[in-house]
Design an enzyme around this catalytic site. Structure first.
Site, PDB file in Angstrom:
ATOM      1  N   GLU A 258       2.692 -14.550 -20.178  1.00 41.45           N
ATOM      2  CA  GLU A 258       1.601 -13.738 -20.702  1.00 41.45           C
ATOM      3  C   GLU A 258       1.456 -14.063 -22.186  1.00 41.45           C
ATOM      4  O   GLU A 258       2.231 -13.595 -23.021  1.00 41.45           O
ATOM      5  CB  GLU A 258       1.880 -12.241 -20.525  1.00 41.45           C
TER       6      GLU A 258
ATOM      7  N   ASP B 268       6.503 -11.047 -19.847  1.00 43.10           N
ATOM      8  CA  ASP B 268       5.610 -10.183 -20.611  1.00 43.10           C
ATOM      9  C   ASP B 268       5.788 -10.410 -22.107  1.00 43.10           C
ATOM     10  O   ASP B 268       6.909 -10.514 -22.611  1.00 43.10           O
ATOM     11  CB  ASP B 268       5.921  -8.720 -20.272  1.00 43.10           C
TER      12      ASP B 268
END
Length: 614
Positions: A300, A258
């Site tokens: 991401e 992330d």
């Protein structure tokens, strides 16, 4: 048979020199590196036999995750089935959807009401109690493995919750813990950072630092309760890598990194995409290849494909296995509102020019909002578009404020000063299904279903791994109940995070219902994709000129076969054609064409035309 320890030793030897060079170049600490290697061996020792066997199998088949049969779904555990055991009980339904890649949204321990949807982790080795236990997660992973389903989980690298053990100890100045974060005793350095660091959430969480009750100031790029980790400290990298391996040893197949571009901070920069980030990700890739080579890293990186490419690394020194295709998703919705494929075609030309080894995850909707990070310099130059005005047009269109729009969405992080906002809503509601159901308009309903299927066909036509957002397979509508929840009412993203409606899903086998039409149509598309070699990730792909700005044409070629895909992004009947010779068969409906130079497309429709004869 090779002894397991020999496998680890050989894998470590293959990467040791580069790993040590990168680590010591970054940290100049051979003692920390020695600890790091010991940690890798410790993690390897904890890896169970079933996972080691899978490692060996996938090492022998390195392209296993590139096959066109792979189909993903992302879901929230609580919304889908209550808890982890509930998800395990619903694996039959997941397989009925054709899904063999299951992404569970954040489920690690996080404070209630201060979690940012689970992205403020207080313990990387515990599950939120209401969802189950780490043993339950491992049992689900085991059950998925037996069914041939890969399991994906988010790993929040950039920060921890302020409730994390490290943060609590740092708060009381316990030795060694303040250095894991960015702590300051005055605003002098934080203000210098903020001169160059853009705000992530200028409306809901302005600034990049938070002052604590004791007067200390800590870096918090996202929300005040999410404290940024200091990866310039080798202890942080060592311990976070061990946390990642702990999760991999629970049976996860894919680890989603992330907010990876943010993880290295340096004064005087924007603290985004710095070279040290790539050093860290490269080391993490090698760590996985040493300890758990069947595990994939999904990055991401919220940028356009040409700019995210560095996160793939190089063929000789790879980084992430896969990346999100964020910009194509946003450009797709822009194209639907504008009825003009020019920008989307430009986007696809860029994607198609990238190396075929680059593997993207493609999607229409996800847990997050839609941010309008479009190519405004190009739009301004070619169409005279003004960025602020165009964003307002898009948000007005998808919230149903523009004449002719049946979309029903809501805005997130609306910033009137900048004329900027992001969009929330389910695929079905944005395609007009919610308005059609409310108005009891059968014609509108059929058009909205056609639009929904066309967008999914477009997603499935792109190279990479398609991922469906849970509920989209049965056309789930916006859930407005979040407005009545004090913990959710300020975050409009919950409009598309509602509980899965199992009563409506029961209608998926009835072709007379909208749920049945959508579910069965989507399953047909997915099956065709799995069967047709032209959808291979390494197929040759290029765009063609349809002669009509409302229609995008994508051509795919593999194994001597050719597939021409047409998409009408407008609500108009369009007469168009493709400059190709030969006979073609439309795969979805079986219609044959002696020529594709003259074709009629219904509003918001598509064709998958397979060449059958020259």
């Amino acid at each position: 048979m090779k002894h397991p320890t020999t496998e680890f030793t050989n894998r470590l030897a293959r990467h040791h020199d580069e790993l040590k060079w990168l680590y010591c170049e970054l940290y100049h600490d051979e003692e920390a590196f020695a600890y790091f290697v010991q940690m890798l061996k410790r993690s390897w020792d904890q890896r169970k036999t079933a996972l080691r066997n899978q490692d060996v199998k996938r090492e022998a088949d390195p392209d296993w995750y590139r096959r066109r049969e792979l189909l993903g779904m992302m879901l929230y555990v609580n919304a889908f089935a209550g808890d982890l055991n509930g998800v395990k009980g619903k694996l039959k339904y997941i397989q009925e959807c054709g899904v063999n890649y299951l992404h569970l949204m954040p489920l690690l321990a996080s404070p209630k009401g201060r979690s940012d949807g689970g992205y403020a982790v207080s313990d990387f080795r515990s599950v939120q109690p209401e969802l189950g236990t780490m043993d339950d997660l491992e049992a689900l992973a085991d059950a998925c493995r037996r069914r041939g389903i890969c399991l994906c989980l988010d790993f929040v690298m950039n920060h921890t919750s302020e409730d994390h053990e490290w943060a609590q100890k740092a708060r009381v100045n316990e030795p060694g813990y303040r250095d894991r974060y960015f702590f300051y005793d005055s605003w002098d350095v934080p203000r210098k950072f903020e001169e160059t660091v853009p705000q992530v959430f200028p409306t809901t969480a302005p600034g990049s630092f938070t002052q604590l009750e004791n007067g200390s100031i800590v870096m918090t790029n996202f929300y005040p309760y999410q404290w940024d980790l200091n990866y310039a400290n080798p202890v942080v990298f060592n311990d976070m890598t061990e946390n990642l391996l702990y999760l991999a040893n629970r049976g996860l197949d894919v680890i989603r990194l992330d907010a990876v571009p943010y993880i290295w901070k340096q004064l005087g920069t924007d603290c985004r995409n710095l070279p040290q980030v790539h050093t860290l990700v490269r080391m993490m890739r090698m760590v996985c290849e040493i300890v758990c080579p069947s595990v994939l890293l999904l990055g991401e990186v919220v940028m356009e494909p040409a700019k995210v490419a560095p996160y793939f690394g190089t063929p000789e020194k790879p980084e992430c296995h896969m990346l999100y295709n964020v910009t194509t998703m946003a450009t797709t919705w822009h194209t639907l509102a504008a009825g003009d494929v020019s920008l989307l075609r430009r986007q696809m030309d860029i994607v198609c020019s990238l190396p075929k080894d680059f593997l993207f995850l493609n999607y229409l909707r996800c847990h997050d909002d839609i941010g309008w990070g479009l190519d405004y310099p190009w739009l301004g130059q070619t169409a005279g578009a003004n960025e602020v005005a165009h964003k307002k047009f898009l948000n007005d269109w998808f919230t149903g404020k523009r004449p002719g729009s049946d979309s029903r969405g809501e805005l997130y992080n609306d910033d009137p000063r900048l004329g900027d906002a992001r969009l929330c809503g389910t695929t079905a509601s944005l395609c007009g299904t919610e308005a059609a159901v409310y108005e009891k308009d059968g014609g509108k309903l059929e058009r909205s279903i056609a639009c929904d299927l066309t967008l999914h066909a477009w997603m499935l036509s792109q190279s990479g791994i398609p991922v469906v957002y849970s509920g989209d397979e049965v056309g789930q509508l916006n859930d407005y109940s979040y407005h009545n929840d004090p913990e959710k009412r300020d975050d409009s993203r919950y409009i598309h995070r509602g509980d899965f409606q199992w009563d409506l899903a029961q209608l998926r086998t009835d072709p007379e219902t909208r749920q049945g039409k959508l579910f069965q149509g989507l399953r047909r598309l997915e099956q065709l994709r799995a069967e047709e070699p032209c959808f291979d990730a390494r197929a040759d792909v290029w765009t063609l000129d349809s002669g009509d700005k409302r229609v995008l044409v994508l051509c795919r070629r593999a194994e001597g076969r050719e597939l021409v895909c047409l998409f009408n992004f407008s609500g108009d009947f369009v007469h168009t054609g493709v400059d190709r010779d030969g006979r073609y068969t439309e795969l979805m409906y079986g219609q044959e064409y002696d020529s594709v130079r003259s074709l009629d497309l219904w509003p918001n429709s598509f064709m998958w035309l397979l060449k059958t004869e020259d």
